[in-house]
Design a protein around this motif. Sequence first.
Motif, PDB file in Angstrom:
ATOM      1  N   ASP A   1      37.369  46.446  50.590  1.00  0.00           N
ATOM      2  CA  ASP A   1      37.541  46.771  49.176  1.00  0.00           C
ATOM      3  C   ASP A   1      36.181  46.935  48.507  1.00  0.00           C
ATOM      4  O   ASP A   1      35.141  46.624  49.087  1.00  0.00           O
ATOM      5  CB  ASP A   1      38.304  45.643  48.471  1.00  0.00           C
ATOM      6  N   ILE A   2      36.203  47.397  47.242  1.00  0.00           N
ATOM      7  CA  ILE A   2      34.992  47.419  46.440  1.00  0.00           C
ATOM      8  C   ILE A   2      35.315  46.873  45.056  1.00  0.00           C
ATOM      9  O   ILE A   2      36.478  46.796  44.653  1.00  0.00           O
ATOM     10  CB  ILE A   2      34.373  48.826  46.311  1.00  0.00           C
ATOM     11  N   VAL A   3      34.264  46.476  44.334  1.00  0.00           N
ATOM     12  CA  VAL A   3      34.392  46.120  42.929  1.00  0.00           C
ATOM     13  C   VAL A   3      33.436  46.988  42.130  1.00  0.00           C
ATOM     14  O   VAL A   3      32.397  47.443  42.636  1.00  0.00           O
ATOM     15  CB  VAL A   3      34.111  44.622  42.661  1.00  0.00           C
ATOM     16  N   ALA A   4      33.785  47.228  40.853  1.00  0.00           N
ATOM     17  CA  ALA A   4      32.993  48.084  39.978  1.00  0.00           C
ATOM     18  C   ALA A   4      32.879  47.430  38.615  1.00  0.00           C
ATOM     19  O   ALA A   4      33.878  46.944  38.069  1.00  0.00           O
ATOM     20  CB  ALA A   4      33.643  49.460  39.867  1.00  0.00           C
ATOM     21  N   LYS A   5      31.675  47.424  38.054  1.00  0.00           N
ATOM     22  CA  LYS A   5      31.435  46.861  36.726  1.00  0.00           C
ATOM     23  C   LYS A   5      31.218  47.995  35.738  1.00  0.00           C
ATOM     24  O   LYS A   5      30.373  48.875  35.969  1.00  0.00           O
ATOM     25  CB  LYS A   5      30.211  45.947  36.734  1.00  0.00           C
TER      26      LYS A   5
ATOM     27  N   ILE B   1      39.546  42.376  37.006  1.00  0.00           N
ATOM     28  CA  ILE B   1      39.235  41.037  37.499  1.00  0.00           C
ATOM     29  C   ILE B   1      38.835  40.114  36.359  1.00  0.00           C
ATOM     30  O   ILE B   1      39.281  38.974  36.282  1.00  0.00           O
ATOM     31  CB  ILE B   1      38.109  41.091  38.550  1.00  0.00           C
ATOM     32  N   GLY B   2      37.973  40.593  35.472  1.00  0.00           N
ATOM     33  CA  GLY B   2      37.522  39.745  34.380  1.00  0.00           C
ATOM     34  C   GLY B   2      36.425  40.412  33.585  1.00  0.00           C
ATOM     35  O   GLY B   2      35.918  41.469  33.962  1.00  0.00           O
ATOM     36  N   ALA B   3      36.034  39.781  32.461  1.00  0.00           N
ATOM     37  CA  ALA B   3      35.001  40.312  31.578  1.00  0.00           C
ATOM     38  C   ALA B   3      33.757  39.430  31.632  1.00  0.00           C
ATOM     39  O   ALA B   3      33.731  38.409  32.311  1.00  0.00           O
ATOM     40  CB  ALA B   3      35.542  40.413  30.155  1.00  0.00           C
TER      41      ALA B   3
ATOM     42  N   SER C   1      44.836  38.819  43.144  1.00  0.00           N
ATOM     43  CA  SER C   1      44.993  38.506  41.731  1.00  0.00           C
ATOM     44  C   SER C   1      43.766  37.830  41.139  1.00  0.00           C
ATOM     45  O   SER C   1      43.493  37.950  39.934  1.00  0.00           O
ATOM     46  CB  SER C   1      46.220  37.611  41.523  1.00  0.00           C
ATOM     47  N   ALA C   2      43.024  37.123  41.969  1.00  0.00           N
ATOM     48  CA  ALA C   2      41.811  36.427  41.530  1.00  0.00           C
ATOM     49  C   ALA C   2      40.882  36.314  42.729  1.00  0.00           C
ATOM     50  O   ALA C   2      40.813  35.279  43.386  1.00  0.00           O
ATOM     51  CB  ALA C   2      42.143  35.047  40.979  1.00  0.00           C
TER      52      ALA C   2
END
Length: 307
Positions: free
Chosen positions: A214-218, A243-245, A286-287
């Motif tokens: 997977d990847i995450v993006a800000k 995911i969150g702020a 989910s987290a």
Amino acid sequence: MVKSSGLNARRAVARGTVAALTAALVAAGTSAAGAADAPARTAAQVSVNAKPSVSKYTASTATGGTQVNALYGVNSSGTIYGYAPNGSGGLGSREYVGDGWQDSRFITQVDQNADGHSDGLWDVYGSQLYYTKWDTDPLLIGSGWNIYNRVLSAGNLGGASADDLIARDGSGVLWLYLSYGDGKLTQRRKVGSGWNIYTDLTGKGDLTGDGKDDIVAKDSSGVLWLYKGTGDSNAPFAARTRIGAGWNTYNKIVSVGDINLDGITDLVGRDSTGALYLYKGTGKASAPFASRVKIGTSGWNTYRLLF
């Protein structure tokens, strides 16, 4: 945890004169430059004793384990240092890796043989993409890479064994290059548009426990988004989930795999003071990250790139 056998010898080689590039290969329809144009730089690997683990995932979903790599940083002088996981949830002492990387715009680790450890680096030098296997000379892969404002290897995104490469162009289109496992790449495939809303992209393994990377993006407002991998090279990511702020606390986020050696991919964030924080992976979509833990008090702003 650093495996130092042979590293001193590699340091000596790295500090010496670099041999000229002996081959140039072209990928993605780009044109090759001459061997004389190859930049003189070196990179020796910082190894870890820990083996990649799949203990947190079932045999039916695991695809070979979470990668375990050192975290590397390059400073403004072009020197690379590496930090291996220390076995206690943090990073060990820094190790000299090599020199000559001051003009590389992007550097990313890549596991070419699916053994759970990186085999070398891809980097963008001007308009050219190079692959440097640890302890060898840079190999030219192709030109025309100045069109991209973000390039990284986020693991195996296309369903084969080797890590692949993703790149974002100036108009915000994200492209996927599949790897042949030797540094060479296939023709690019369009992932989608609109990716210019993100200030950071990273990933190095499975964050959700389904065996797909997977990847995450800000985004610019500091919201972090998860893109679950599908394993399908034609559509490598599912729809994003929030995911969150508050992630604008960090001027850099990066994943190199499993830092705390629990078998799950982690995330590292560097704040404006130069402190380093670890977000341990949970394996839950989910987290995907636990609360942060400080693993570096200061000084990490020394590095213009972390990878």
